[in-house]
Enzyme design. Structure first.
Site, short mmCIF file in Angstrom:
data_model
loop_
_atom_site.label_atom_id
_atom_site.label_comp_id
_atom_site.label_asym_id
_atom_site.label_seq_id
_atom_site.Cartn_x
_atom_site.Cartn_y
_atom_site.Cartn_z
CB CYS B 408 -0.97 -0.02 1.17
SG CYS B 408 -0.16 -0.23 2.77
CG HIS B 452 -4.72 0.30 3.48
ND1 HIS B 452 -3.93 -0.43 2.64
CD2 HIS B 452 -5.70 0.83 2.70
CE1 HIS B 452 -4.40 -0.35 1.41
NE2 HIS B 452 -5.48 0.43 1.42
CG ASP B 468 -7.02 1.63 -1.39
OD1 ASP B 468 -5.79 1.62 -1.66
OD2 ASP B 468 -7.50 0.98 -0.45
#
Lengths: 308, 655
Positions: B408, B452, B468
């Site tokens: 991430c 995250h 995202d």
């Protein structure tokens, strides 16, 4: 608590003994207790602290027939028990009784004799009779052995084995006299010579009734509880190799009864048990480190058991 | 010389005291420098060996040297002898060395008291259920050691049973004190500065690797309980720090620079509102990890200009917060120029290839640019992995055109860089994504492994919109969690990767138990106390009524324990009772009968120590001896009881 009439002969004996053996009233009383409880006595200490005098004095005061053997390493059982010799006139063997045929036998320095000789004496102590050449001869009544022993770390001795130590009801050590007692001893020049002249406190046959009265002192259930707790504590205590045997428990009770009797009481108190416990237990308890229990070990044992 | 006359320690008690030292100090091993733990173990082994071999203890000067040396070591290691850690280290040191000078019973008592004290210090580090169980067991052991010290040799089972019984008798008092002792909010005394060191969690910086190391921890970050419906898993974005400043290596939060007071951000929520309560573990930072986007905040909290929810103080203890959030929203259609400017800033002269790529997209509308980046991640050869190759100075270039492997933080970082380079305001948001519902108690558990990072882009007319980029590469990360997203064979913390069914069930139960413990035992604060009291009919309890009920309940408990133990005392016969009373009365006046001391011996001792009581005590002792050890009569009992009554007067006359 009414004082019994029997207390007075006991007190007379103790007073007389203390006038001969100075500053050792506790040991004298324990020795008397041992004889009252029909036990044999072992006195262990250095030479010259009065072991023989104590034994001799008690025999004289109790009016008992006295004999003495000085043990040596070349002594044989026959030297104690007696021998049969051939009588030419009657053409038969005649038994010449040895020194063991007496009422009080002082076995001096028993650990100098060989184990064979020691065991001949110890067998006589246990059985109350002597068997030689197929014939059994009873020993006189009462029969006491007062054995003395030098501390076994001295050279040329045969220490008594554990099982034979157990035959002795009490074991005492005398220790050095205190300052005053020693001074009195020095001033009087020693009393050994006067011993044969010491008057007996008891007449013939007067000692056996005292023994019977001592054995009849009352031991209550509470006292027996306490005694059992002490015995159990000795078996649980990890410092000792093993605890006190049932025979030791019986000895403890008998000695405590005699102690109460010499105090003029008709019942046994925990104090009596505590008073005789060191003399009963020290030669029967061996420490992990190998030596016998000392007075401090016994005191710790007593302190670890609360009265029930 | 007087020292030597103290009663010596019972050698049989030494193993008990060594066990005490071991039980009370060993859990500290994880907080102590290794050399101190080794010293502790060596000292204990040495003492045990000396005990087995029946050897004398080391000389005092040697111990003194050892203490000074170890103290110097502690001072050097912690740079101080003050503070929580060095204080605990010193206590452990004393516990290690005291047994080496344990000659007398007094020394043994010092060891036991030190043990009780050391027990308390464990709560500085852990208040979990296993700690509680361990300390309870240690407390039993300490009590047993005390019993062994005072009661002499007894079978092990007897000692332990007696200790357990004693603690059991203390239990009602413990509960009453716990429930009713007036509580203050916050710790009762100030904890030293280092008390909160070493908490894990998100930080206000994102350097390469900072999140992946967090992901490898199965520790719980927070738990949430929703009042009603729960949003979809893919919508569970828990907002942490917003990282809007980039120096080519690290993303940082610039909130300190731009954090000025301003009106609440304009939030237009469209869908359902979700109410929930979170129990956040201590992480030493101010942000509260609200679900994106919070519409109502807990008392005392504020919303920063960059939309994260901040508490007034860093979260230093596990705390409860209630929020309402909306997952479908428009926010900040009108945004301050300073914030937009910050969201466009990039370091000069780094990552030329990425800049060139972004320059080609500059003419397109911002939303299309974002789509282009996402489709590049989705369609080209990008992979999701927790073990990415190392990147060089031009980290974004290396990642986009070279390694193409990351997780991430790489994707969020590259995405935001490209957007900014293309002239679109964008920023990185760190936080947690997802969570796992514990079926046992219904709480949603969010772990550090759910950490995250994602991106937010500001689009004119729409405000800040969440993108995202990780979802483009590994959609299963968002839909099913990290375990599903990782390729086969990558290491994960065992607790996260569990797929054995019964083990998973066990873990759920254990965590639910922990949660209940946290809420009802550790979280029992003044407010809960008031709730409970009002349930028992004491509304609005103040400290006075609490103290009063405390006293009353303790009295009742004492009465119950007394009633329970009285029948045992009654069994003693009247003579025994009278004698015990006589001895107790004497003990109060300074002459104590030892437990083993016979009555006549005691009377003789009293005659020496308190001559004016000689006659009375001797009479009492004689009567008791006759009653207990002879064939006593009722007359003796009367005399003995008479002695008990006469003692106080006799005492006063001569006092």
């Amino acid at each position: 608590m009414p004082a019994t009439n029997n207390a007075s002969p006991v007190n007379r004996i103790l007073a007389a003994a203390n006038s001969v053996i100075l500053g050792k009233s506790n040991q004298t009383r324990l020795a008397l207790c041992c004889l009252l409880a029909r036990g044999h006595l072992l006195i262990e200490d250095l030479p010259g602290v009065g072991k023989t005098t104590l034994a001799h004095t008690l025999a004289r005061l109790l009016g008992l027939q006295f004999a003495r053997i000085q043990f040596t390493s070349d002594m044989l059982p026959a030297d104690i028990l007696g021998v049969s010799i051939f009588d030419r006139e009657r053409s038969s063997f005649r038994f010449l009784p040895g020194p063991v045929f007496s009422q009080v036998l002082l076995a001096d320095e028993i650990n100098r004799a060989t184990p064979k000789t020691q065991s001949a004496l110890l067998e006589a102590m246990e059985e109350g009779q002597v068997t030689t050449e197929g014939e059994t001869r009873p020993l006189p009544e009462p029969f006491f052995v007062i054995a003395t022993q030098n501390p076994s770390n001295q050279i040329g001795t045969f220490p008594l084995p554990e099982s034979q130590l157990d035959r002795f009801l009490l074991r005492l050590d005398l220790g050095y006299p205190d300052r005053d007692a020693e001074r009195a001893l020095l001033e009087s020049g020693g009393s050994r010579e006067q011993l044969p002249a010491l008057p007996a406190c008891l007449g013939d046959g007067e000692f056996a009734p005292l023994q019977r009265q001592a054995a009849a002192v009352y031991a209550s259930p509470a006292l027996l509880d306490y005694l059992q707790l002490l015995i159990e504590a000795s078996r649980r205590e990890q410092r000792f190799v093993h605890g006190l045997s049932p025979r030791a428990a019986l000895s403890l009770l008998a000695a405590a009864r005699a102690w109460a009797f010499t105090d003029g009481r008709q019942m046994v108190l925990p104090e009596d048990v505590q008073a005789v416990l060191p003399a009963v237990a020290r030669h029967r308890l061996r420490l992990i480190s190998g030596s016998h229990a000392d007075a401090e070990d016994i005191a710790a044992l007593i302190r670890s058991v609360p009265l029930p | 010389m007087r020292l030597r006359q103290r009663p010596p320690i019972d050698q049989g008690a030494v193993p008990w005291l060594l066990a005490v030292a071991l039980a009370t100090a060993s859990p500290h091993a994880e907080n102590l420098p290794p050399w101190l733990s080794l010293l502790f173990a060596a000292a204990l082994l040495w003492r045990a060996w000396l005990w087995r071999q029946r050897r004398p203890l080391p000389p005092r000067w040697g111990l003194a040297l050892l203490v000074l040396g170890a103290l110097a070591g502690i001072a050097w290691h912690y740079r101080s002898l003050l503070g929580r850690d060095s204080g605990v280290a010193m206590l452990v040191l004393f516990m290690a060395l005291k047994p080496l000078e344990m000659n007398t019973r007094r020394d043994a008592l010092v060891v036991v008291m030190l043990g009780f004290f050391l027990l308390l210090t464990h709560y500085f580090y852990s208040q979990s259920i296993p700690t509680g169980i361990w300390l309870l067991a240690s407390c039993t052991l300490l009590t047993a050691a005390l019993i062994r010290l005072h009661g002499g040799a007894q079978p092990l089972a007897d000692i332990v049973r007696q200790a357990g019984l004693l603690l059991l008798q203390a239990l009602p008092f413990m509960l009453i004190l716990y429930l009713l002792f007036p509580r203050v909010s916050g710790p009762l005394w100030g904890l030293p500065q280092d008390a909160h060191a070493g908490r894990s969690g998100l930080s206000s910086e994102m350097a390469p690797g900072s999140i992946s190391s967090l992901i490898l921890s199965g520790a719980i970050a927070f738990r949430s309980q929703f009042a009603g419906e729960m949003p979809e898993r893919a919508d569970l974005y828990w907002r942490g720090p917003v990282l809007d400043s980039y120096d080519g290596l690290t993303w940082r939060s610039s909130a300190q620079q731009t954090g000025r007071p301003r009106s609440a951000p304009a939030i237009e929520s469209k869908g359902a509102q979700y109410s929930y309560t979170s129990i956040i573990e201590a992480h030493n930072q101010r942000w509260l990890l609200a679900l994106d986007l919070a519409t109502s905040l807990p008392a005392g909290a504020t919303q920063a200009p960059t939309l994260e929810v901040l508490a007034r103080e860093p979260v230093r203890t596990r705390s409860r917060f209630s929020f309402t959030s909306s997952v479908d929203y428009h926010v900040s259609r009108v945004e301050a120029a300073a914030i937009l400017q910050q969201a466009l800033t990039l370091p000069e002269a780094l990552n030329p290839r990425a800049r060139a790529l972004a320059d080609r997209w500059r003419s397109r509308p911002p939303a299309r640019i974002a789509d282009a980046v996402l489709s590049m991640f989705r369609n080209e050869d990008f992979h999701y992995t927790l073990q990415p190759p190392l990147l060089g100075v031009n980290a974004i270039d290396d990642f986009l055109f070279g390694t193409r492997r990351g997780f991430c933080e790489h994707y969020a970082s590259a995405f935001v860089f490209l957007m900014r380079a293309a002239g679109v305001p964008a920023r990185v948001v760190a936080g947690y994504q997802g969570g796992e519902v514990n079926p046992v108690d219904g709480y949603l558990i969010v772990r550090q492994s759910d950490a995250h990072a994602w991106a937010e882009v500001w689009l004119a007319g729409e405000g800040w919109v969440r993108y995202d980029p990780t979802a483009a590469v590994a959609p299963s990360r968002i839909e099913h969690g990290i375990v599903a997203a990782l390729p086969e064979g990558e290491p994960l913390p065992g607790i996260v990767g569990l797929d054995v069914d019964w083990l998973r069930q066990l873990r759920y139960r254990w965590e639910a138990a922990n949660n209940a413990w946290n809420q009802w035992v550790l979280g029992y604060n003044p407010q809960r106390q008031r709730e409970i009291l009002s349930r028992f009919g004491i509304p609005n309890a103040d400290w006075q009524s609490m103290s009063a009920s405390l006293a009353i309940l303790c009295g009742v408990a004492l009465l119950l324990v007394t009633v329970w133990t009285l029948p045992r005392r009654r069994r003693a016969d009247p003579a025994q009772r009278a004698w015990n009373r006589y001895c107790t009365a004497l003990a109060r006046r300074g002459v104590t009968r030892a437990a083993w001391e016979g009555p006549l011996d005691f009377a003789r001792r009293v005659a020496v120590e308190r001559p004016h009581l000689a006659a009375l005590t001797s009479e009492a002792a004689r009567c008791y001896a006759g009653l207990r050890y002879g064939q006593g009569n009722s007359e003796q009992l009367l005399v003995l009881q008479e002695c008990v009554h006469r003692l106080p007067a006799r005492w006063r006359k001569n006092a």
